[in-house]
Write an enzyme that holds these catalytic residues in place. Structure first.
Site, PDB file in Angstrom:
ATOM      1  N   CYS A   1       0.824  -1.210   0.000  1.00 11.62           N
ATOM      2  CA  CYS A   1       0.000   0.000   0.000  1.00 11.62           C
ATOM      3  C   CYS A   1       0.861   1.264   0.000  1.00 11.62           C
ATOM      4  O   CYS A   1       1.369   1.683   1.044  1.00 11.62           O
ATOM      5  CB  CYS A   1      -0.922  -0.019   1.220  1.00 11.62           C
ATOM      6  SG  CYS A   1      -1.935   1.458   1.356  1.00 11.62           S
TER       7      CYS A   1
ATOM      8  N   CYS B   1      -0.397   4.129   2.163  1.00 11.66           N
ATOM      9  CA  CYS B   1      -0.211   3.910   3.611  1.00 11.66           C
ATOM     10  C   CYS B   1       1.256   4.123   3.998  1.00 11.66           C
ATOM     11  O   CYS B   1       1.552   4.715   5.032  1.00 11.66           O
ATOM     12  CB  CYS B   1      -0.583   2.491   4.022  1.00 11.66           C
ATOM     13  SG  CYS B   1      -2.093   1.857   3.319  1.00 11.66           S
ATOM     14  N   ASP B   2       2.177   3.603   3.189  1.00 12.13           N
ATOM     15  CA  ASP B   2       3.577   3.504   3.619  1.00 12.13           C
ATOM     16  C   ASP B   2       4.557   4.361   2.837  1.00 12.13           C
ATOM     17  O   ASP B   2       5.734   4.445   3.199  1.00 12.13           O
ATOM     18  CB  ASP B   2       4.034   2.034   3.517  1.00 12.13           C
ATOM     19  CG  ASP B   2       3.183   1.124   4.383  1.00 12.13           C
ATOM     20  OD1 ASP B   2       2.697   1.586   5.427  1.00 12.13           O
ATOM     21  OD2 ASP B   2       2.991  -0.054   4.009  1.00 12.13           O
TER      22      ASP B   2
END
Ligand code: NAP
Length: 317
Positions: free
Chosen positions: A133, A136-137
């Site tokens: 992701c 997300c990261d």
């Protein structure tokens, strides 16, 4: 006893909920204990959902769908479903907290899960440089050299997004042409931070604690090489989340839930399915939303027929 339980909180689940709630069926919708909103929560700009010419952020689109579903009377439960019993006319679903809920109909819209390459190192280094992701990261990879595996829209989207942070993004693809749509391909080709590694597959991910690189094998001549990296994003597609219905609902040869024709009817009367869990091909937010509509309308018809049968049985009794 509920009229209808909806499992899943992506575009299919929430659209089904909007329709069922507007039909006065007071749906109970199980989101997830950890992540409501489905795959669009991990997306940035959604440019192809009709009605938003300027684009809309994935999480905002999902929040709006939830608001719309709740406005008409959907009750959202933030828990996972861990077991299902479809054996009788009354369907039973067990939530993560152990509570058993009963309903006359169920709409199953659990979406799909990120596909894994299947390397042991993938699990070991997950969260330590290996990610599924970018939104997300991505932030953790500022000024780093990273790679994205895959050749579809997801890989192009992730690679392009990651250039906001990383100093260099390789795209490792097993063929010499991409599966992604032309517009997404062009965006990646035009980005000078992105370099393509064609005809290559990842055979190992290196790193003690954090990712330090990958081993590659050529899909054309089998030769091997090493690519030093500080992060690896895997974007090779998704698999339908069907583990709870194995042996309970018929599946297609592609692993999605089998439906009757263009309906949302599964192999069990009273159980309907919608969204990516039924769709091996199109997998768009808008097609998932459309199939959520079909599922709600089919469930409505089923419940109306059930009511008529029960009324007729009372008359003859
Ligand atoms: P996808 O279209 O199925 O593409 C998966 C890619 O990963 C393919 O290029 C495939 O290679 C490769 N791949 C699959 N298994 C692999 C493996 N084991 N090892 C290495 N490579 C592997 O999946 P997706 O990109 O996640 O897209 C899914 C759907 O969502 C599509 O319909 C897409 O259009 C949609 N989507 C749309 C957007 C958007 O419009 N903004 C964004 C993201 C996704 P091959 O090409 O060789 O098969």
């Amino acid at each position: 006893m509920q009229q209808i339980i909806i499992i899943g909180s992506g575009p299919a689940g929430f659209t089904a909920a909007i329709y069922a709630a507007r039909a006065g069926l007071k749906p109970l919708l199980f989101a997830s204990a950890i992540g409501i909103g489905g795959e669009l929560m991990n997306t940035t700009e959604v440019e192809n959902f009709p009605g938003f010419p300027e684009g809309i952020q994935g999480p905002e689109l999902m929040q709006r769908m939830q608001e719309q579903a709740e406005k008409f009377g959907t009750e959202v439960v933030y828990d996972d479903i861990v077991d299902l019993d479809f054996s009788g006319e009354v369907k039973r679903v067990t939530a993560g907290d152990g509570t058993v809920h009963e309903a006359l109909s169920v709409i199953y819209a659990t979406g799909s899960a990120y596909r894994k390459i299947g390397l042991a190192d993938e699990e070991r280094l997950s969260g330590h440089g290996v990610s599924w992701c970018a939104t997300c990261d991505g932030f953790f990879f500022r000024d780093k050299t990273i790679a994205v595996v895959g050749g579809g829209d997801s890989a192009m989207e992730e690679a392009t997004f990651l250039t906001r942070f990383a100093k260099k993004v390789y795209v490792i693809h097993r063929r010499d042409e991409l599966k992604a749509s032309k517009i997404m391909q062009q965006r990646a080709f035009d980005n000078e931070k992105i370099e393509f590694v064609w005809n290559s597959e990842v055979t190992a991910i290196h790193g003690d604690g954090e990712v330090t690189g990958v081993a590659l094998r050529s899909t054309t001549d089998g030769s091997t090489s090493e690519l030093p990296l500080e992060g690896l994003f895997i974007a090779i597609g998704n698999d339908p989340r069907t583990h709870l219905v194995h042996g309970k609902l018929d599946l297609t040869s592609e692993g999605t839930i089998a439906l009757e024709g263009r309906s949302a009817r599964t192999s069990v009367p009273g159980v309907f399915a919608a969204g990516d869990v039924t769709d091996p091909h199109y997998r768009q937010a808008i097609t998932a939303a459309g199939s959520g509509t079909v599922a709600a309308l089919d469930a409505e018809d089923y419940l109306a027929a059930l009511e008529q049968q029960q009324a007729a049985a009372l008359v003859t009794a």
